[in-house]
Design a protein around this motif. Structure first.
Motif, PDB file in Angstrom:
ATOM      1  N   THR A   1       2.648  -6.736  15.503  1.00  0.00           N
ATOM      2  CA  THR A   1       3.666  -6.769  14.262  1.00  0.00           C
ATOM      3  C   THR A   1       4.533  -8.104  14.702  1.00  0.00           C
ATOM      4  O   THR A   1       5.264  -8.265  15.510  1.00  0.00           O
ATOM      5  CB  THR A   1       4.504  -5.450  14.286  1.00  0.00           C
ATOM      6  N   PHE A   2       4.495  -8.859  13.528  1.00  0.00           N
ATOM      7  CA  PHE A   2       5.625  -9.985  13.215  1.00  0.00           C
ATOM      8  C   PHE A   2       6.560  -9.577  12.099  1.00  0.00           C
ATOM      9  O   PHE A   2       6.031  -9.303  11.206  1.00  0.00           O
ATOM     10  CB  PHE A   2       4.935 -11.426  12.968  1.00  0.00           C
ATOM     11  N   HIS A   3       7.755  -9.637  12.480  1.00  0.00           N
ATOM     12  CA  HIS A   3       8.731  -9.334  11.678  1.00  0.00           C
ATOM     13  C   HIS A   3       9.665 -10.647  11.460  1.00  0.00           C
ATOM     14  O   HIS A   3       9.986 -11.264  12.337  1.00  0.00           O
ATOM     15  CB  HIS A   3       9.816  -8.211  11.935  1.00  0.00           C
ATOM     16  N   SER A   4      10.176 -11.132  10.308  1.00  0.00           N
ATOM     17  CA  SER A   4      10.753 -12.334  10.092  1.00  0.00           C
ATOM     18  C   SER A   4      12.114 -12.004  10.320  1.00  0.00           C
ATOM     19  O   SER A   4      12.648 -10.770  10.018  1.00  0.00           O
ATOM     20  CB  SER A   4      10.562 -12.661   8.336  1.00  0.00           C
ATOM     21  N   THR A   5      12.890 -13.070  10.845  1.00  0.00           N
ATOM     22  CA  THR A   5      14.023 -12.587  11.421  1.00  0.00           C
ATOM     23  C   THR A   5      15.105 -12.615  10.113  1.00  0.00           C
ATOM     24  O   THR A   5      16.146 -12.053  10.361  1.00  0.00           O
ATOM     25  CB  THR A   5      14.737 -13.957  12.286  1.00  0.00           C
ATOM     26  N   ASP A   6      14.714 -12.929   9.045  1.00  0.00           N
ATOM     27  CA  ASP A   6      15.478 -12.685   7.796  1.00  0.00           C
ATOM     28  C   ASP A   6      15.327 -11.273   7.111  1.00  0.00           C
ATOM     29  O   ASP A   6      15.837 -10.931   6.163  1.00  0.00           O
ATOM     30  CB  ASP A   6      15.126 -13.871   6.924  1.00  0.00           C
ATOM     31  N   GLY A   7      14.358 -10.685   7.729  1.00  0.00           N
ATOM     32  CA  GLY A   7      13.996  -9.456   7.220  1.00  0.00           C
ATOM     33  C   GLY A   7      13.260  -9.193   5.943  1.00  0.00           C
ATOM     34  O   GLY A   7      12.890  -8.296   5.631  1.00  0.00           O
ATOM     35  N   GLU A   8      12.551 -10.224   5.525  1.00  0.00           N
ATOM     36  CA  GLU A   8      11.900 -10.178   4.269  1.00  0.00           C
ATOM     37  C   GLU A   8      10.353  -9.744   4.414  1.00  0.00           C
ATOM     38  O   GLU A   8       9.566  -9.780   3.459  1.00  0.00           O
ATOM     39  CB  GLU A   8      12.173 -11.442   3.531  1.00  0.00           C
ATOM     40  N   LYS A   9       9.629 -10.486   5.452  1.00  0.00           N
ATOM     41  CA  LYS A   9       8.340 -10.122   5.841  1.00  0.00           C
ATOM     42  C   LYS A   9       7.885  -9.414   6.953  1.00  0.00           C
ATOM     43  O   LYS A   9       8.751  -9.703   8.023  1.00  0.00           O
ATOM     44  CB  LYS A   9       7.695 -11.490   5.826  1.00  0.00           C
ATOM     45  N   THR A  10       6.824  -8.817   7.023  1.00  0.00           N
ATOM     46  CA  THR A  10       6.185  -8.228   8.134  1.00  0.00           C
ATOM     47  C   THR A  10       4.806  -8.202   8.186  1.00  0.00           C
ATOM     48  O   THR A  10       4.287  -7.995   6.750  1.00  0.00           O
ATOM     49  CB  THR A  10       6.553  -6.702   8.172  1.00  0.00           C
ATOM     50  N   LEU A  11       4.079  -8.657   9.174  1.00  0.00           N
ATOM     51  CA  LEU A  11       2.661  -8.841   9.051  1.00  0.00           C
ATOM     52  C   LEU A  11       2.147  -8.011  10.467  1.00  0.00           C
ATOM     53  O   LEU A  11       2.865  -8.250  11.496  1.00  0.00           O
ATOM     54  CB  LEU A  11       2.175 -10.229   9.235  1.00  0.00           C
ATOM     55  N   THR A  12       1.226  -7.217  10.091  1.00  0.00           N
ATOM     56  CA  THR A  12       0.765  -6.505  11.560  1.00  0.00           C
ATOM     57  C   THR A  12      -0.875  -6.678  11.444  1.00  0.00           C
ATOM     58  O   THR A  12      -1.284  -6.447  10.447  1.00  0.00           O
ATOM     59  CB  THR A  12       0.975  -4.825  11.319  1.00  0.00           C
ATOM     60  N   SER A  13      -1.333  -6.731  12.783  1.00  0.00           N
ATOM     61  CA  SER A  13      -2.605  -7.145  12.977  1.00  0.00           C
ATOM     62  C   SER A  13      -3.084  -6.337  13.887  1.00  0.00           C
ATOM     63  O   SER A  13      -2.546  -6.446  15.240  1.00  0.00           O
ATOM     64  CB  SER A  13      -2.814  -8.576  12.735  1.00  0.00           C
ATOM     65  N   SER A  14      -4.313  -6.152  14.246  1.00  0.00           N
ATOM     66  CA  SER A  14      -5.279  -5.731  15.319  1.00  0.00           C
ATOM     67  C   SER A  14      -5.913  -6.685  15.921  1.00  0.00           C
ATOM     68  O   SER A  14      -6.674  -6.473  17.080  1.00  0.00           O
ATOM     69  CB  SER A  14      -5.936  -4.375  14.928  1.00  0.00           C
TER      70      SER A  14
END
Length: 125
Positions: free
Chosen positions: A32-45
């Motif tokens: 899971t990638f979380h943007s440091t500004d808290g606006e975006k999240t991407l989760t992948s397998s």
């Protein structure tokens, strides 16, 4: 109502733009990638290195050793995983060339894969 639990793995990487966390849910690995500004999240397998590999690489426990700097994401894969990709025949010539040039065999050490992070790789609507 049945609840599922997500277990955080002891892998974490941070750069100026992203926080990457490895986790496991119902026996499946995720990154899971979380943007440091808290606006975006991407989760992948899976991971996609569109330079070397034509198809996504499913996450395995052996890939969950990773780190980042501002431009690159690094992860490890075993020689066995790389040779399996070659055997599957879905990757094209880049994997074949890499295996031949580096003389990779099933007894080779794990391979450090360096991927350039695309700017705005996580673009959510």
């Amino acid at each position: 109502m049945k609840n599922d639990y997500v277990f955080e793995l002891p892998v974490l990487a941070v750069n100026d733009d992203w926080l990457a966390v490895g986790c496991i849910r119902t026996g499946r690995l995720f990154l899971t990638f979380h943007s440091t500004d808290g606006e975006k999240t991407l989760t992948s397998s899976s991971l996609l290195d569109d330079f070397h590999f034509a198809t996504p690489l499913p996450l395995k426990a052996k890939n969950m050793h990773f780190c980042m700097d501002n431009d690159y994401f690094y992860f490890t894969m075993t020689a066995e995983q790389l040779l399996k990709l070659q055997d599957d025949g879905k990757q094209g010539g880049a994997v074949d060339e890499l295996i031949e040039n580096k003389e990779i065999t099933d007894s080779s050490n794990p391979i450090l894969v360096k991927c350039r992070l695309k700017r705005n790789f996580c673009s959510l609507p």
